[in-house]
Scaffold this motif. Structure first.
Motif, PDB file in Angstrom:
ATOM      1  N   PHE A 432       0.812  -0.966   0.164  1.00  0.00           N
ATOM      2  CA  PHE A 432      -0.074  -0.074  -0.176  1.00  0.00           C
ATOM      3  C   PHE A 432       1.039   0.753   0.245  1.00  0.00           C
ATOM      4  CE2 PHE A 432      -3.257  -2.070   2.049  1.00  0.00           C
ATOM      5  CZ  PHE A 432      -4.359  -2.593   0.862  1.00  0.00           C
ATOM      6  N   ALA A 433       2.009   1.023   0.763  1.00  0.00           N
ATOM      7  CA  ALA A 433       3.417   2.684   0.926  1.00  0.00           C
ATOM      8  C   ALA A 433       3.421   2.537  -0.546  1.00  0.00           C
ATOM      9  CB  ALA A 433       3.805   2.039   1.484  1.00  0.00           C
ATOM     10  N   LEU A 434       3.822   1.985  -1.181  1.00  0.00           N
ATOM     11  CA  LEU A 434       4.346   2.117  -3.584  1.00  0.00           C
ATOM     12  C   LEU A 434       3.400   1.998  -3.587  1.00  0.00           C
ATOM     13  CD1 LEU A 434       7.070   0.782  -4.069  1.00  0.00           C
ATOM     14  CD2 LEU A 434       6.182  -0.579  -4.750  1.00  0.00           C
ATOM     15  N   LEU A 435       2.022   2.682  -3.327  1.00  0.00           N
ATOM     16  CA  LEU A 435       1.404   2.924  -4.157  1.00  0.00           C
ATOM     17  C   LEU A 435       0.189   3.925  -3.449  1.00  0.00           C
ATOM     18  CD1 LEU A 435      -0.731  -0.206  -4.608  1.00  0.00           C
ATOM     19  CD2 LEU A 435       0.735   0.872  -7.137  1.00  0.00           C
ATOM     20  N   ASP A 479       3.574  -5.050  -8.709  1.00  0.00           N
ATOM     21  CA  ASP A 479       3.049  -6.185  -9.086  1.00  0.00           C
ATOM     22  C   ASP A 479       4.089  -8.133  -8.359  1.00  0.00           C
ATOM     23  OD1 ASP A 479       1.272  -8.113 -10.866  1.00  0.00           O
ATOM     24  OD2 ASP A 479       3.014  -8.265 -11.799  1.00  0.00           O
ATOM     25  N   ARG A 480       5.423  -7.778  -8.122  1.00  0.00           N
ATOM     26  CA  ARG A 480       6.074  -8.637  -8.060  1.00  0.00           C
ATOM     27  C   ARG A 480       5.652  -9.045  -6.241  1.00  0.00           C
ATOM     28  NH1 ARG A 480      10.412  -6.270 -10.947  1.00  0.00           N
ATOM     29  NH2 ARG A 480      11.185  -4.937  -9.352  1.00  0.00           N
ATOM     30  N   MET A 481       5.933  -7.470  -6.127  1.00  0.00           N
ATOM     31  CA  MET A 481       4.806  -7.539  -4.237  1.00  0.00           C
ATOM     32  C   MET A 481       4.253  -8.655  -4.246  1.00  0.00           C
ATOM     33  SD  MET A 481       6.990  -3.965  -3.159  1.00  0.00           S
ATOM     34  CE  MET A 481       5.857  -4.361  -1.234  1.00  0.00           C
ATOM     35  N   ALA A 482       2.390  -8.153  -4.577  1.00  0.00           N
ATOM     36  CA  ALA A 482       1.512  -8.483  -4.673  1.00  0.00           C
ATOM     37  C   ALA A 482       1.784 -10.038  -4.934  1.00  0.00           C
ATOM     38  CB  ALA A 482       0.327  -8.044  -5.134  1.00  0.00           C
ATOM     39  N   PRO A 510      -4.509  -9.698  -7.870  1.00  0.00           N
ATOM     40  CA  PRO A 510      -4.212  -8.420  -8.384  1.00  0.00           C
ATOM     41  C   PRO A 510      -3.724  -8.452  -9.226  1.00  0.00           C
ATOM     42  CG  PRO A 510      -2.935  -7.485  -5.926  1.00  0.00           C
ATOM     43  CD  PRO A 510      -3.608  -9.433  -5.754  1.00  0.00           C
ATOM     44  N   GLN A 511      -4.150  -8.331 -10.908  1.00  0.00           N
ATOM     45  CA  GLN A 511      -2.561  -8.487 -12.320  1.00  0.00           C
ATOM     46  C   GLN A 511      -2.310  -6.791 -11.885  1.00  0.00           C
ATOM     47  OE1 GLN A 511      -1.695 -11.153 -13.130  1.00  0.00           O
ATOM     48  NE2 GLN A 511      -3.157 -12.366 -11.809  1.00  0.00           N
ATOM     49  N   LEU A 512      -1.695  -6.671 -11.158  1.00  0.00           N
ATOM     50  CA  LEU A 512      -1.155  -4.910 -10.775  1.00  0.00           C
ATOM     51  C   LEU A 512      -0.319  -4.604 -12.160  1.00  0.00           C
ATOM     52  CD1 LEU A 512      -0.102  -4.471  -7.099  1.00  0.00           C
ATOM     53  CD2 LEU A 512      -2.346  -3.787  -8.199  1.00  0.00           C
ATOM     54  N   ALA A 513       0.533  -5.668 -12.836  1.00  0.00           N
ATOM     55  CA  ALA A 513       1.096  -5.060 -13.945  1.00  0.00           C
ATOM     56  C   ALA A 513       0.027  -4.634 -14.901  1.00  0.00           C
ATOM     57  CB  ALA A 513       1.901  -6.375 -14.519  1.00  0.00           C
TER      58      ALA A 513
END
Length: 648
Positions: A432-435, A479-482, A510-513
């Protein structure tokens, strides 16, 4: 099928699906299956269908008949013009027409002076007290048209004020409005207009975006980097007798040519074909002229010819008002409506159907696991009690003690389950901090500073590239963290399943990429402002400030959407674990109660086994019914609306 008919059908499908969702919700509540995770999925599905909007943006230089076309396609039922469409300049500010049931019918106008303040247009939307409001009587076409005509209002201001507002450029004198004898120049009175009315099409989710001409579009970066790219269809309007003029081409290249790959959602309309109707030319000759203009426009703009249509909005409106079928056919307006229906709504329906199908599938998984967990517990109880047949009181007492010990051990295991939660939440905190908005602001800070610096910004393109490269790296990292959290969650659920007999299944991560594509579109829409042709405009501090705010506003939407996806994933996993913990505790209580009844009466064992077997049969029927209801819901997400009976 015309656009209006197609939208009616789309609206009927949404209503039918919403009704099925409501019936399923009531059924789940009646059978005690409405756990938080299931409710979350249902709420998401309901919001997807209820709040689905279809935005059609109309873009043109002044005097191309844009507002008249909107009147002809959408508002002919009023029997008169609703949007201002008189000779000369009409719509002077971007105008959105939509429907919000929580607001009364009204026109809200944002004063042009707000451009001098630091807030973005998105920020101003959340400050309703800063807008001037005019109530609308949707049953009085005359009052409605008079009120909406305010979007055509202008102010006369000194050149210095026009420069500060973004409507005067010393470096580009040919684009400046002509000063009057008093030295004042004309600028729009309003920055943005929002019209809320219960028009049948707007109630079904249609949003109409009416944009002003080239100068006004270029002066509001948020319009071109946010509103236009998010429109589901863009209708670009030319004059049939003139074809693609220099200013038309400027709008297309600067503001529409960079809207991404969805060219099928862009339509070019050659309006005012009635100006080519000539008593000295045969109908065949007129059609040849129109076909030639379509071919030339398609070639210049680089679009397939079937995306270039020719109409007469004025004759089409007149034909609809007078119910003149022959004139309506000659206006070719229905060809445009068919194209909007075929291209826009079919595409939107496919996207929504895919999203809804995925949501129904997730819902089926959430509730289905709960039903199977209850079935498994019942089978275990039946087997446990069946093993007591012929046993004495001492054995039954030992069984009760064993169940109580299992319950105590399970309660003591709470620390291990809590440890799983703690690790999960700690990893999520980093994600969440990264986003977060603060991290996004920090990443964009260097670019914003360079944009706001005075003078010609020679290195701004490099700053853009570096900023978007970092943002893409952030999304890849997120995305890697997820993915790591997902792997940890799957491992933890597998361990808990083995140790406690749960049937936990980690929800899809989640597919953040995928949000990289959104970043690419935002970057592409901004590149138009970094060309040499816009260097002088970008040198103006006020314009650069608005551009920086528009960029931040659009990026914030992407990051907020990504955060919402992560939150739903987290809630789904937590709700599933909570639901199975509750079921296990209830199971212990039911097992102890059953043994107590057996201890109190010799006939209690057979009676309890029969009760459990009856519950098992009922639960099997419940599972079958749930499968049937979700299959119908899945089918409803793909089928065309029909008057079929709904399953209660």
């Amino acid at each position: 099928m015309s656009f209006i008919q197609a939208l009616d059908q789309h609206g009927a499908w949404r209503k039918q699906f919403a009704l099925r969702l409501k019936l399923l919700s009531e059924w789940l509540i009646d059978h005690e299956l409405m756990e938080p995770g299931v409710r979350e999925r249902l709420d998401q599905l309901h919001a997807q269908v209820k709040n689905d909007k279809i935005t059609v943006a109309f873009v043109a230089e002044f005097s191309r008949g844009k507002s008249e076309l909107i009147n002809a396609v959408f508002f002919a039922g009023y029997g008169r013009r609703i949007m201002p469409a008189s000779a000369g300049r009409t719509t002077m500010c971007p105008t959105e027409l939509a429907y919000d049931a929580e607001l009364p019918p009204c026109l809200r106008l944002l004063p042009i002076e707000t451009r001098l303040q630091p807030q973005s247009l998105l920020d101003w939307r959340n400050a309703p007290n800063k807008w001037e409001r005019v109530d609308l009587d949707v049953n009085d076409p005359k009052q409605l048209a008079k009120a909406i005509h305010k979007v055509a209002e202008v102010r006369r201001v000194p050149v210095d004020e026009a420069r500060a507002l973004g409507f005067w450029h010393d470096e580009i004198p040919e684009d400046n409005p002509l000063p009057g004898a008093d030295g004042l120049v004309e600028v729009p009175r309003w920055r943005h207009a929002l019209i809320n009315m219960a028009h049948p099409l707007l109630k079904q989710g249609l949003v109409i975006l009416d944009t002003p001409g080239l100068n006004a579009i270029g002066a509001e970066p948020e319009l071109t980097v946010s509103l236009l790219p998010q429109a589901h269809a863009v209708v670009f309007i030319l004059a049939a007798d003139a074809g693609v003029t220099k200013s038309d081409l400027g709008i297309w290249r600067q503001h529409l040519g960079s809207l991404g790959d969805g060219q099928a959602s862009r339509l070019v309309v050659l309006n005012k074909i009635d100006t080519l109707w000539d008593a000295l030319s045969s109908p065949e000759q007129v059609q040849l002229q129109i076909a030639a203009q379509r071919a030339d426009s398609a070639e210049i703009l680089g679009v397939p010819m079937d995306q270039v249509l020719a109409v007469s909005a004025q004759k089409g409106l007149l034909a609809k008002v007078n119910r003149d079928d022959e004139l309506l056919k000659a206006s070719q307006l229905l060809d445009l409506e068919h194209a909007l229906g075929d291209r826009l709504l079919a595409q939107r329906r496919r996207i929504l159907s895919a999203a809804v199908s995925a949501g129904v599938d997730a819902l089926r998984g959430e509730a289905g696991r709960m039903v199977r967990a209850r079935l498994r517990d019942l089978v275990e109880q039946i087997q446990e009690l069946d093993g007591l047949r012929g046993k004495n009181a001492g054995v039954i007492k030992q069984m009760r003690l064993r169940i109580e010990q299992e319950q105590a051990d399970f309660d003591a295991s709470g620390a291990k389950i809590q440890a799983v939660r703690s690790v999960h939440l700690r990893l999520l905190k980093d994600l969440f901090a990264l986003l977060s908005p603060s991290h996004l602001k920090a990443e964009v800070a260097a670019l914003a500073k360079q944009l706001k610096s005075p003078g010609i910004k020679l290195g701004v393109r490099r700053a853009y590239d570096h900023t978007f490269d970092r943002l893409r790296e952030d999304l890849d990292k997120a995305d890697r963290m997820a993915g790591e959290i997902q792997s940890m969650l799957e491992g933890s659920f597998k361990s808990l399943n083995a140790e406690y007999g749960f049937s936990l299944q980690a929800p899809s991560g989640p597919q953040l990429a995928a949000y990289r594509k959104d970043l690419d579109l935002i970057e592409k829409s901004h590149l138009q402002y970094l060309s040499l042709g816009n260097a002088l405009r970008l040198a103006q501090p006020e314009f650069a400030e608005r551009l920086a705010r528009a960029l931040m506003s659009r990026l914030r939407v992407v990051y907020d959407t990504a955060v919402n996806e992560v939150e739903l994933w987290n809630k789904s996993a937590a709700a599933q674990l909570d639901a199975q913990l509750r079921e296990r505790r209830r199971n212990f209580t039911r097992r102890i109660e059953a043994v107590s009844r057996i201890q109190q009466a010799a006939s209690g064992l057979d009676e309890r086994i029969r009760e459990l077997q009856a519950q098992q049969a009922a639960l099997n029927q419940l599972e079958a019914k749930f499968g049937e209801l979700t299959e119908q819901l899945m089918a409803a997400s793909e089928d065309e609306p029909a008057d079929e009976a709904l399953v209660a």
